[in-house]
Design a protein around this motif. Structure first.
Motif, PDB file in Angstrom:
ATOM      1  N   VAL A 361     111.583 -40.733  37.176  1.00 16.73           N
ATOM      2  CA  VAL A 361     111.317 -41.207  35.815  1.00 16.73           C
ATOM      3  C   VAL A 361     110.867 -42.668  35.851  1.00 16.73           C
ATOM      4  CG1 VAL A 361     112.398 -41.788  33.600  1.00 16.73           C
ATOM      5  CG2 VAL A 361     112.908 -39.586  34.678  1.00 16.73           C
ATOM      6  N   VAL A 362     111.591 -43.478  36.624  1.00 13.43           N
ATOM      7  CA  VAL A 362     111.267 -44.910  36.677  1.00 13.43           C
ATOM      8  C   VAL A 362     109.895 -45.135  37.305  1.00 13.43           C
ATOM      9  CG1 VAL A 362     111.969 -47.109  37.735  1.00 13.43           C
ATOM     10  CG2 VAL A 362     113.664 -45.668  36.592  1.00 13.43           C
ATOM     11  N   ARG A 363     109.585 -44.379  38.369  1.00 15.10           N
ATOM     12  CA  ARG A 363     108.257 -44.523  39.000  1.00 15.10           C
ATOM     13  C   ARG A 363     107.148 -44.078  38.049  1.00 15.10           C
ATOM     14  NH1 ARG A 363     108.223 -48.215  41.450  1.00 15.10           N
ATOM     15  NH2 ARG A 363     106.118 -47.658  42.071  1.00 15.10           N
ATOM     16  N   LEU A 405     108.345 -37.334  30.326  1.00 16.61           N
ATOM     17  CA  LEU A 405     109.153 -36.109  30.394  1.00 16.61           C
ATOM     18  C   LEU A 405     108.342 -34.899  29.936  1.00 16.61           C
ATOM     19  CD1 LEU A 405     112.531 -37.474  28.932  1.00 16.61           C
ATOM     20  CD2 LEU A 405     111.949 -37.161  31.348  1.00 16.61           C
ATOM     21  N   ASP A 406     107.565 -35.068  28.869  1.00 13.32           N
ATOM     22  CA  ASP A 406     106.770 -33.942  28.347  1.00 13.32           C
ATOM     23  C   ASP A 406     105.722 -33.477  29.354  1.00 13.32           C
ATOM     24  OD1 ASP A 406     108.250 -33.942  26.066  1.00 13.32           O
ATOM     25  OD2 ASP A 406     106.758 -34.997  24.831  1.00 13.32           O
ATOM     26  N   ALA A 407     105.140 -34.440  30.090  1.00 12.39           N
ATOM     27  CA  ALA A 407     104.087 -34.083  31.036  1.00 12.39           C
ATOM     28  C   ALA A 407     104.661 -33.728  32.410  1.00 12.39           C
ATOM     29  CB  ALA A 407     103.097 -35.243  31.159  1.00 12.39           C
ATOM     30  N   GLY A 408     105.963 -33.855  32.604  1.00 13.55           N
ATOM     31  CA  GLY A 408     106.574 -33.550  33.898  1.00 13.55           C
ATOM     32  C   GLY A 408     106.192 -34.549  34.980  1.00 13.55           C
ATOM     33  N   GLU A 409     105.759 -35.743  34.586  1.00 12.85           N
ATOM     34  CA  GLU A 409     105.328 -36.744  35.582  1.00 12.85           C
ATOM     35  C   GLU A 409     106.493 -37.192  36.468  1.00 12.85           C
ATOM     36  OE1 GLU A 409     102.019 -38.449  32.425  1.00 12.85           O
ATOM     37  OE2 GLU A 409     103.691 -39.718  33.004  1.00 12.85           O
ATOM     38  N   HIS A 410     107.699 -37.070  35.956  1.00 10.53           N
ATOM     39  CA  HIS A 410     108.867 -37.545  36.720  1.00 10.53           C
ATOM     40  C   HIS A 410     109.195 -36.635  37.896  1.00 10.53           C
ATOM     41  CE1 HIS A 410     110.147 -34.657  33.778  1.00 10.53           C
ATOM     42  NE2 HIS A 410     111.368 -34.597  34.250  1.00 10.53           N
ATOM     43  N   VAL A 411     108.677 -35.419  37.908  1.00 12.07           N
ATOM     44  CA  VAL A 411     108.936 -34.554  39.063  1.00 12.07           C
ATOM     45  C   VAL A 411     107.713 -34.449  39.976  1.00 12.07           C
ATOM     46  CG1 VAL A 411     110.865 -33.248  38.075  1.00 12.07           C
ATOM     47  CG2 VAL A 411     108.523 -32.501  37.606  1.00 12.07           C
ATOM     48  N   ASP A 412     106.695 -35.241  39.699  1.00 13.77           N
ATOM     49  CA  ASP A 412     105.520 -35.308  40.571  1.00 13.77           C
ATOM     50  C   ASP A 412     105.961 -35.869  41.934  1.00 13.77           C
ATOM     51  OD1 ASP A 412     103.226 -36.202  41.930  1.00 13.77           O
ATOM     52  OD2 ASP A 412     102.157 -36.593  40.055  1.00 13.77           O
ATOM     53  N   ALA A 414     104.538 -37.500  44.091  1.00 13.45           N
ATOM     54  CA  ALA A 414     104.045 -38.863  44.341  1.00 13.45           C
ATOM     55  C   ALA A 414     105.055 -39.902  43.880  1.00 13.45           C
ATOM     56  CB  ALA A 414     102.717 -39.084  43.613  1.00 13.45           C
ATOM     57  N   HIS A 415     105.939 -39.521  42.958  1.00 12.79           N
ATOM     58  CA  HIS A 415     106.914 -40.486  42.435  1.00 12.79           C
ATOM     59  C   HIS A 415     108.283 -40.354  43.100  1.00 12.79           C
ATOM     60  CE1 HIS A 415     104.169 -40.675  38.716  1.00 12.79           C
ATOM     61  NE2 HIS A 415     103.958 -41.706  39.495  1.00 12.79           N
ATOM     62  N   ALA A 416     108.351 -39.594  44.175  1.00 12.86           N
ATOM     63  CA  ALA A 416     109.644 -39.384  44.824  1.00 12.86           C
ATOM     64  C   ALA A 416     109.857 -40.325  46.014  1.00 12.86           C
ATOM     65  CB  ALA A 416     109.777 -37.940  45.278  1.00 12.86           C
ATOM     66  N   VAL A 417     108.788 -41.007  46.481  1.00 16.32           N
ATOM     67  CA  VAL A 417     108.908 -41.836  47.675  1.00 16.32           C
ATOM     68  C   VAL A 417     109.593 -43.166  47.315  1.00 16.32           C
ATOM     69  CG1 VAL A 417     107.610 -42.903  49.568  1.00 16.32           C
ATOM     70  CG2 VAL A 417     106.737 -40.830  48.454  1.00 16.32           C
ATOM     71  N   ARG A 418     110.710 -43.451  47.966  1.00 18.82           N
ATOM     72  CA  ARG A 418     111.491 -44.643  47.619  1.00 18.82           C
ATOM     73  C   ARG A 418     110.917 -45.908  48.249  1.00 18.82           C
ATOM     74  NH1 ARG A 418     117.245 -43.057  45.739  1.00 18.82           N
ATOM     75  NH2 ARG A 418     116.608 -41.122  44.764  1.00 18.82           N
ATOM     76  N   SER A 419     110.804 -46.972  47.456  1.00 18.21           N
ATOM     77  CA  SER A 419     110.435 -48.270  47.998  1.00 18.21           C
ATOM     78  C   SER A 419     111.699 -48.963  48.523  1.00 18.21           C
ATOM     79  CB  SER A 419     109.839 -49.168  46.895  1.00 18.21           C
ATOM     80  OG  SER A 419     108.930 -48.449  46.125  1.00 18.21           O
ATOM     81  N   THR A 420     111.502 -50.091  49.224  1.00 19.54           N
ATOM     82  CA  THR A 420     112.668 -50.815  49.752  1.00 19.54           C
ATOM     83  C   THR A 420     113.542 -51.319  48.623  1.00 19.54           C
ATOM     84  OG1 THR A 420     111.204 -51.574  51.478  1.00 19.54           O
ATOM     85  CG2 THR A 420     113.351 -52.659  51.343  1.00 19.54           C
ATOM     86  N   VAL A 421     112.900 -51.968  47.641  1.00 25.69           N
ATOM     87  CA  VAL A 421     113.643 -52.483  46.503  1.00 25.69           C
ATOM     88  C   VAL A 421     113.482 -51.497  45.369  1.00 25.69           C
ATOM     89  CG1 VAL A 421     113.820 -54.364  44.820  1.00 25.69           C
ATOM     90  CG2 VAL A 421     113.295 -54.866  47.213  1.00 25.69           C
ATOM     91  N   THR A 422     114.603 -50.929  44.929  1.00 24.13           N
ATOM     92  CA  THR A 422     114.553 -50.013  43.782  1.00 24.13           C
ATOM     93  C   THR A 422     115.170 -50.743  42.620  1.00 24.13           C
ATOM     94  OG1 THR A 422     116.662 -48.987  44.274  1.00 24.13           O
ATOM     95  CG2 THR A 422     114.710 -48.009  45.273  1.00 24.13           C
TER      96      THR A 422
END
Ligand SMILES: *Cc1c(COP(=O)(O)O)cnc(C)c1O
Length: 422
Positions: A361-363, A405-412, A414-422
């Protein structure tokens, strides 16, 4: 007024109208124009790193080019560099109810915390227990654990609500109650005056971590009778990345407090170059060594924004913003539960909602130009920085969350890869 959870949800257009009207009438509405933020960005992370005040680049350029470049070593005297930790400390103190002479600025929050844990234990010899919130920000717990190993203390965990009961049972053993006013995850505030009194009732001291409070709450250290406090300068105060933090020691403890890091800046007469340590007889004894002057003077300039601002007014602005954020979240994304209370009076300067896909969601929000942050394991944290955030930012941020949330972008993926600083 806390938003009424049973009322009919306000439409997006209604929320936008409400935000526009609040942004037009709120007494401190001129503050955001004193900061620089990229055009079009909705920045809801000022509680991690506050925005850049418009006048600070020129102030820092003057520090570097003129004070350092031309004044060189003479600037320690001519520009008042030596006294800056106390002078800037008093400016911060005004925002947390500390009369002058009780705050110094200079080291990181982590270092100041360590100084305070050990100093507090030394003020209560014979008492071995330190009460701390097991859900506190990790650095607070890590440093406390090291101080406890050094001094053979017991750290007893208790959530703020459980502290009075613990004190009633074991108060005579307790040296220190160490808590944060605002929970860094949920935004929930605790009652500083009541918990300070409870600690004193048991003969213990109270140390407050105000990292998320200064600039956001109406905490009043002197009125609460607090003993020690620390706080960050790069969050709501917008002092810049790595801005030195601050530490408060109530006047009544300043001649007896015995911090572990006894550097020459805390000496009664630093330029006597005396090999024997003799602590300054006031809050200067919390100073250690040479502070990061460029950062300290950037913070000094950043604080100019608050010169004509009444701290109580800043709290009112913060509450107005937080209240609108809670209302928009409830109306627009009711499926995401609030992690903390819904009443803005019980919150600091941020609000968090829970989602099993919080990181995504945050990404996805960031990809839409809305910067919030993720706090493990399941929180989407939205920060309200009273001087820089507008009511419109909050409504646009929450509407973007609905769109994600409506577009399901949070489960894409591409948005699952964690950066060093979250
Ligand atoms: C932000 C924060 C800190 C940060 O400590 P640093 O020494 O600046 O890294 C510490 N404690 C709390 C509660 C915080 O919110």
């Amino acid at each position: 007024m806390p938003p009424d959870a049973t009322a009919t949800p306000t439409s997006p257009a209604g929320l936008r109208r409400l935000a526009a009207s609040l942004d037009e009438h709120e007494p401190l509405r001129h503050l955001p124009s004193r900061y620089l933020l990229p055009e079009g960005l909705v920045y809801l992370d000022g509680n991690s790193l506050g925005a850049l005040p418009r006048h600070v680049p020129d102030a820092v350029a003057d520090v570097v080019r003129r004070q350092w470049g031309e004044g060189l070593v003479a600037s320690w005297n001519d520009e008042g560099w030596w006294q800056a930790p106390q002078r800037v400390g008093d400016r911060v103190g005004r925002l947390v109810g500390a009369a002058p002479g009780q705050v110094v600025v200079g080291d990181s929050t982590s270092v100041h915390l360590f100084q305070c844990y050990v100093a507090a234990a030394r003020l209560r010899p014979g008492r071995r227990v330190v009460v701390a919130d097991p859900d506190a920000f990790p650095t607070d717990l890590h440093l406390l654990s090291s101080a406890a190993r050094l001094l053979d203390l017991d750290v007893v965990p208790a959530r703020p609500a459980d502290v009075p009961t613990l004190l009633a049972a074991r108060g005579a053993e307790v040296a220190l109650v160490a808590l944060s006013e605002v929970d860094y995850r949920t935004g929930e505030r605790c009652d500083v005056p009541a918990l300070t009194s409870a600690a004193h009732g048991a003969g213990a001291l109270a140390l407050w971590d105000l990292a998320h409070s200064v600039g956001a709450t109406d905490v009043d250290l002197d009125a609460a009778g607090a003993d020690l406090a620390v706080g960050c300068s790069y969050k709501h105060l917008c002092g810049g990345p790595g801005a030195p933090a601050w530490v408060y020691v109530a006047s009544r403890h300043q001649r007896s407090v015995d911090p572990p890091l006894t550097g020459w800046h805390g000496h009664a007469d630093p330029f006597a170059m005396d090999g024997r340590y003799e602590a300054a007889d006031d809050v200067r004894r919390m100073r250690i060594g040479t502070p990061p002057m460029v950062s300290l003077l950037a913070l000094d300039a950043a604080l100019d924004v608050f010169d004509d601002v009444e701290p109580s007014r800043l709290r009112e602005r913060s509450t107005s913003l937080v209240g609108l954020l809670v209302r928009a979240l409830r109306d627009v994304v009711p499926e995401l539960p609030l992690a903390g209370p819904g009443d803005p009076a019980l919150l600091g300067g941020h609000v968090a909602v829970r989602s099993p896909d919080a990181y995504g969601v945050v990404r996805a929000l960031a990809a839409r130009g809305v910067v919030g942050d993720f706090r493990a394991p399941d929180l989407v944290r939205l920060g309200v920085c009273a001087p820089t955030t507008t009511h419109a930012d909050l409504v646009e941020g929450v509407l973007a969350l609905r769109a994600v949330l409506d577009a399901g972008e949070h489960v894409d993926p591409a948005h699952a890869v964690r950066s060093t600083v979250t």
